[in-house]
Design an enzyme around this catalytic site. Structure first.
Site, PDB file in Angstrom:
ATOM      1  N   ASP A 140      96.073  57.334  60.720  1.00  0.00           N
ATOM      2  CA  ASP A 140      94.740  57.597  61.109  1.00  0.00           C
ATOM      3  C   ASP A 140      93.625  57.947  62.476  1.00  0.00           C
ATOM      4  O   ASP A 140      93.719  56.917  63.061  1.00  0.00           O
ATOM      5  CB  ASP A 140      93.399  56.775  60.230  1.00  0.00           C
ATOM      6  CG  ASP A 140      92.210  57.811  59.512  1.00  0.00           C
ATOM      7  OD1 ASP A 140      91.783  58.121  59.927  1.00  0.00           O
ATOM      8  OD2 ASP A 140      91.573  57.556  58.405  1.00  0.00           O
TER       9      ASP A 140
ATOM     10  N   ASP B 147      90.244  62.224  61.893  1.00  0.00           N
ATOM     11  CA  ASP B 147      88.887  61.627  61.291  1.00  0.00           C
ATOM     12  C   ASP B 147      87.830  62.907  61.909  1.00  0.00           C
ATOM     13  O   ASP B 147      87.749  62.991  63.297  1.00  0.00           O
ATOM     14  CB  ASP B 147      88.709  60.069  62.332  1.00  0.00           C
ATOM     15  CG  ASP B 147      87.713  59.792  61.292  1.00  0.00           C
ATOM     16  OD1 ASP B 147      86.545  59.440  59.840  1.00  0.00           O
ATOM     17  OD2 ASP B 147      86.726  59.190  61.708  1.00  0.00           O
TER      18      ASP B 147
ATOM     19  N   GLU C 134      90.350  66.272  58.993  1.00  0.00           N
ATOM     20  CA  GLU C 134      88.751  65.852  58.262  1.00  0.00           C
ATOM     21  C   GLU C 134      87.762  66.406  58.771  1.00  0.00           C
ATOM     22  O   GLU C 134      87.580  66.217  60.236  1.00  0.00           O
ATOM     23  CB  GLU C 134      88.384  64.654  58.146  1.00  0.00           C
ATOM     24  CG  GLU C 134      87.164  64.513  57.197  1.00  0.00           C
ATOM     25  CD  GLU C 134      86.603  63.258  57.400  1.00  0.00           C
ATOM     26  OE1 GLU C 134      85.514  62.392  56.060  1.00  0.00           O
ATOM     27  OE2 GLU C 134      86.130  62.892  58.596  1.00  0.00           O
TER      28      GLU C 134
ATOM     29  N   HIS D 119      88.161  57.706  50.306  1.00  0.00           N
ATOM     30  CA  HIS D 119      87.408  56.352  50.417  1.00  0.00           C
ATOM     31  C   HIS D 119      86.084  56.841  51.022  1.00  0.00           C
ATOM     32  O   HIS D 119      85.553  55.435  51.083  1.00  0.00           O
ATOM     33  CB  HIS D 119      88.147  55.209  51.714  1.00  0.00           C
ATOM     34  CG  HIS D 119      88.151  56.125  53.241  1.00  0.00           C
ATOM     35  ND1 HIS D 119      88.618  57.354  53.334  1.00  0.00           N
ATOM     36  CD2 HIS D 119      86.918  56.189  54.452  1.00  0.00           C
ATOM     37  CE1 HIS D 119      89.087  57.840  54.425  1.00  0.00           C
ATOM     38  NE2 HIS D 119      87.527  56.884  55.164  1.00  0.00           N
ATOM     39  N   ASP D 120      85.989  57.540  50.961  1.00  0.00           N
ATOM     40  CA  ASP D 120      84.735  57.417  51.580  1.00  0.00           C
ATOM     41  C   ASP D 120      83.811  58.182  50.153  1.00  0.00           C
ATOM     42  O   ASP D 120      82.500  58.972  49.706  1.00  0.00           O
ATOM     43  CB  ASP D 120      84.192  59.153  52.249  1.00  0.00           C
ATOM     44  CG  ASP D 120      84.676  58.494  53.419  1.00  0.00           C
ATOM     45  OD1 ASP D 120      84.755  57.069  53.827  1.00  0.00           O
ATOM     46  OD2 ASP D 120      84.899  59.404  54.437  1.00  0.00           O
TER      47      ASP D 120
HETATM   48  O1  TEU Z   1      83.828  60.206  57.429  1.00  0.00           O
HETATM   49  C1  TEU Z   1      82.943  60.831  58.035  1.00  0.00           C
HETATM   50  C2  TEU Z   1      82.012  61.065  57.246  1.00  0.00           C
HETATM   51  O2  TEU Z   1      81.738  62.348  57.464  1.00  0.00           O
HETATM   52  C3  TEU Z   1      81.803  60.127  55.974  1.00  0.00           C
HETATM   53  O3  TEU Z   1      81.382  59.279  56.393  1.00  0.00           O
HETATM   54  C4  TEU Z   1      80.281  60.839  55.629  1.00  0.00           C
HETATM   55  O4  TEU Z   1      78.834  60.359  56.133  1.00  0.00           O
HETATM   56  C5  TEU Z   1      79.820  59.666  54.855  1.00  0.00           C
HETATM   57  O5  TEU Z   1      81.320  59.792  53.387  1.00  0.00           O
HETATM   58  C6  TEU Z   1      79.743  61.211  53.668  1.00  0.00           C
HETATM   59  O6  TEU Z   1      78.393  60.439  53.134  1.00  0.00           O
HETATM   60  C7  TEU Z   1      84.761  60.158  58.346  1.00  0.00           C
HETATM   61  C8  TEU Z   1      85.642  58.728  57.534  1.00  0.00           C
HETATM   62  O7  TEU Z   1      86.557  59.412  56.512  1.00  0.00           O
HETATM   63  C9  TEU Z   1      84.728  57.678  57.162  1.00  0.00           C
HETATM   64  O8  TEU Z   1      84.936  56.160  56.519  1.00  0.00           O
HETATM   65  C10 TEU Z   1      84.618  57.206  59.052  1.00  0.00           C
HETATM   66  O9  TEU Z   1      83.220  56.293  58.012  1.00  0.00           O
HETATM   67  C11 TEU Z   1      83.465  57.990  59.350  1.00  0.00           C
HETATM   68  O10 TEU Z   1      84.274  58.900  59.424  1.00  0.00           O
HETATM   69  C12 TEU Z   1      82.957  57.373  60.801  1.00  0.00           C
HETATM   70  O11 TEU Z   1      84.675  57.143  61.290  1.00  0.00           O
END
Ligand code: TEU
Ligand code: CA
Length: 543
Positions: free
Chosen positions: A102, A203, A245, A319-320
């Site tokens: 990642d 990311d 992403e 995971h989000d």
């Molecule tokens: O996620 C991007 C992101 O936009 C999310 O955090 C989003 O804001 C949230 O999940 C929706 O409410 C990536 C990663 O997957 C995440 O785990 C990280 O926290 C984020 O980037 C920052 O690196």
């Protein structure tokens, strides 16, 4: 067969995502680690997956669970060592599994060496690695907000400057305009490629080309220029899977991202279908029922638009995101049926499917009674902010139960023993109490389990080329219960048909397909036009 050879390997691959902190602890400190992953590789091989994407394991102060990196070229001691990582790559390779790292390239940790240097003075060679704005304390450069709450600007008194951060205060944004930053990143990527990794997940990659002066974060004007340069300098030197992403992706720019000429990435994660169950123009916490017909049309649009011009990634969990069985299925009475139904819909589509750890078990959302049990920075900030704004505690908790990222981050449920077999110590986040019924040990040996169903799906994809190249067509578009589509290739035609609801549903298609072969079906017994709650199937016939 010849056709198959010219296809990149990742077009027939199934990817599994591991959230390392919560996957398997090997040393009893309550935190999952790389040795834990190694010990579970046979489980993954048995599931039939081809690649594993591991959320960040680099050195990190863990403000955002590793998405705040302080050293891209070392492993955080909490997860193990570089030698463990090398062993993981080698052990995975023995099982024909590739490891996907990642890459968090939009920002670093504020404890990264570059940022510590950058803060030392405006003349420091690393100063321009980040995004700064002159100003006065207390007078923010503009009103841009950070994703985890609060302003996107943080004051550094020594410099009399603000730095820009799209995420937490501890995640300062990198300045991609600076060619030195880009070179450092490419060298780091090449270093990982030499270690034998199979690919990268990038990311928030649509947010790297920011122009805060103009309020631009996602899809900045230089974005695709940067991506093409990065791809040329790094990925194209290997045979990798790359997935960006991109919350800001639409079908037009997705054709650039996933251009079959390989100039950018293999594919992107796009989120159009994942943000439909919220109130328009509001935040994900502002809940709304899923507009089912619109969601089908959205998925169909992506399938059709990218056919021959790009490549889709297929996912409903990560995971989000909250657990899909709790979100769009029924995690009580029809947990198994609805988990399988959702998998059927997703895995029948064109693209590369991603299974998020525990999804293959039908793991569910969690409901911690007290906010102190939550760990996610986004959830904790949200709770504080909304209470301050006057929301009731009940209302805020309802949003958290539905959408908190911690829903997906509770430990993997391996068995019915203490802490679900995840750790011999105290887990960093509590185990979901339903592990006694929902766990891998139970499911591996049960032919009727969600796990066994996923195992069939991963193998079907290998066996029938129509999964890879079949043209998509949505059927019964306006139907408020049925999700049905066909995939058609030169010699074969497949019907994927599902009842998306907990009520019986009538589906005339099944009669039309009565002579077809059943590839998979989530109920015992034959087929009927009267579909049972959450019933789903894949049928195939020659043409
Ligand atoms: O996620 C991007 C992101 O936009 C999310 O955090 C989003 O804001 C949230 O999940 C929706 O409410 C990536 C990663 O997957 C995440 O785990 C990280 O926290 C984020 O980037 C920052 O690196
Ligand atoms: Ca550990």
């Amino acid at each position: 067969m010849t056709e198959k050879k010219t296809q990149p390997w990742w077009k027939s691959a199934v990817v599994y995502q591991i959230y390392p902190k919560s996957f398997q602890d090997s040393n009893g400190d309550g935190i999952g680690d790389i040795r834990g992953i190694i010990s579970r590789l046979d489980y993954l091989a048995d599931l039939g997956i081809d690649a594993v994407w591991i959320s960040p394991v680099y050195c990190s102060p863990q403000d955002d669970n590793g998405y705040d990196i302080s050293d891209y070229q070392d492993i955080d001691p909490m997860f193990g060592t570089l030698a463990d990582m090398e062993e993981l790559i080698a052990e995975a390779k023995k099982r024909n599994i590739r490891i996907i790292m990642d890459l968090v390239l939009n920002h670093t940790s504020d404890e990264h060496r570059w940022f510590l240097e950058a803060k030392k003075g405006r003349e420091n060679p690393y100063h321009d690695y980040y995004v700064w704005k002159d100003g006065e304390e207390g007078r923010l450069p503009n009103d841009m907000k950070a994703a985890f709450g609060g302003p996107a600007w943080e004051w550094v008194p020594e410099l009399k400057q603000y730095y820009f951060h799209q995420f937490s205060v501890k995640q300062p944004d990198l300045n991609w305009e600076n060619p030195k930053v880009r070179r450092e990143i490419y060298d780091m990527i090449l270093w990982w490629m030499e270690k034998g990794v199979g690919g990268f997940r990038l990311d928030v990659i649509d947010q790297i080309a920011k122009e805060p002066d103009r309020g631009i974060t996602s899809n900045g004007p230089r974005l695709h220029e940067f991506l093409r340069e990065m791809s040329r300098e790094t990925f194209q030197k290997g045979d990798l899977i790359t997935v960006g992403e991109a919350w800001g992706a639409n079908t037009d720019n997705a054709k650039l991202y996933s251009n079959p000429d390989g100039s950018e990435f293999s594919m992107v994660f796009q989120f159009e279908h994942m943000v439909m169950d919220q109130q328009p123009g509001k935040e994900k916490w502002d809940l709304a029922p899923l507009p089912f017909v619109k969601m089908k049309q959205c998925m169909a649009k992506w399938q059709n638009e990218l056919y021959g011009t790009g490549w889709n990634s297929l996912f409903m969990d990560n995971h989000d995101l909250p657990r899909i069985v709790s979100r769009w299925g029924d995690d009580r009475k029809y947990r198994k049926e609805s988990a399988k139904m959702l998998a059927t819909i997703l895995h029948g589509m064109q693209g590369t499917p991603y299974i998020y750890q525990g999804e293959e078990l039908g793991m569910t959302n969690v409901k911690f009674e007290n906010i102190t049990h939550y760990r996610d920075i986004e959830t904790l900030n949200l709770y504080r902010e909304r209470l301050e704004k006057g929301y009731s505690r009940e209302e805020v908790m309802r949003s958290i139960y539905a959408k908190s990222r911690d829903n997906a981050r509770t430990p993997m449920q391996w068995n019915a023993e203490e802490n679900a077999g995840f750790t011999a110590g105290t887990p960093w986040i509590e185990v979901n109490s339903n592990y006694v019924e929902i766990n891998a040990e139970e499911e591996i040996h049960d032919p009727d389990s969600v796990f066994s169903y996923y195992r069939i799906l991963t193998h079907l994809r290998k066996k029938y080329p129509v999964f890879i190249d079949g043209r998509f067509r949505l059927l019964m578009e306006e139907d408020s219960q049925i999700f049905a589509y066909t995939r058609t290739s030169q010699n074969e035609e497949m019907l994927v048909c599902a009842n998306f609801t907990g009520e019986p549903a009538h589906c005339p298609l099944i009669g039309e397909w009565k002579d077809a072969q059943i590839l998979i079906h989530n109920y015992e017994g034959g087929l009927s036009e009267e579909m049972k709650p959450y019933e789903a199937m894949m049928l195939i016939r020659k043409r």
